[in-house]
Design a protein around this motif. Sequence first.
Motif, PDB file in Angstrom:
ATOM      1  N   LEU A  39     -31.771  25.981   0.495  1.00  0.00           N
ATOM      2  CA  LEU A  39     -31.740  27.114   1.029  1.00  0.00           C
ATOM      3  C   LEU A  39     -32.308  28.232  -0.148  1.00  0.00           C
ATOM      4  N   HIS A  40     -31.665  27.722  -1.408  1.00  0.00           N
ATOM      5  CA  HIS A  40     -32.236  28.660  -2.588  1.00  0.00           C
ATOM      6  C   HIS A  40     -33.375  28.514  -2.783  1.00  0.00           C
ATOM      7  N   GLU A  41     -34.011  27.219  -2.543  1.00  0.00           N
ATOM      8  CA  GLU A  41     -35.628  27.190  -2.742  1.00  0.00           C
ATOM      9  C   GLU A  41     -36.386  27.883  -1.509  1.00  0.00           C
ATOM     10  N   ALA A  42     -35.907  27.685  -0.405  1.00  0.00           N
ATOM     11  CA  ALA A  42     -36.489  28.180   0.721  1.00  0.00           C
ATOM     12  C   ALA A  42     -36.372  29.941   0.564  1.00  0.00           C
ATOM     13  N   VAL A  43     -35.426  30.485   0.310  1.00  0.00           N
ATOM     14  CA  VAL A  43     -35.389  32.106   0.272  1.00  0.00           C
ATOM     15  C   VAL A  43     -36.554  32.531  -1.029  1.00  0.00           C
ATOM     16  N   GLU A  44     -36.289  31.698  -2.190  1.00  0.00           N
ATOM     17  CA  GLU A  44     -37.148  31.875  -3.210  1.00  0.00           C
ATOM     18  C   GLU A  44     -38.455  31.878  -2.596  1.00  0.00           C
TER      19      GLU A  44
END
Length: 67
Positions: A39-44
């Motif tokens: 999720l952190h990677e996707a949002v970034e």
Amino acid sequence: MKIKVIIHPAEEGGFWAEVPAIQGCATQGDTMEELLDNLHEAVEACLSVDLAHVEISEHDKVLELAV
């Protein structure tokens, strides 16, 4: 920045999540820990902008805004 996500159990096991505030931003993970990392990677990735394709004049300024 705080952003709400919706986490769903995946039919095949694990989890998938969507970020309603960012159209098309979703990811999955086999475990909750993997899902959160993804999720952190996707949002970034969804919020990143490649300025190489944006026309910026010498009078313009580019700023990063933390919210």
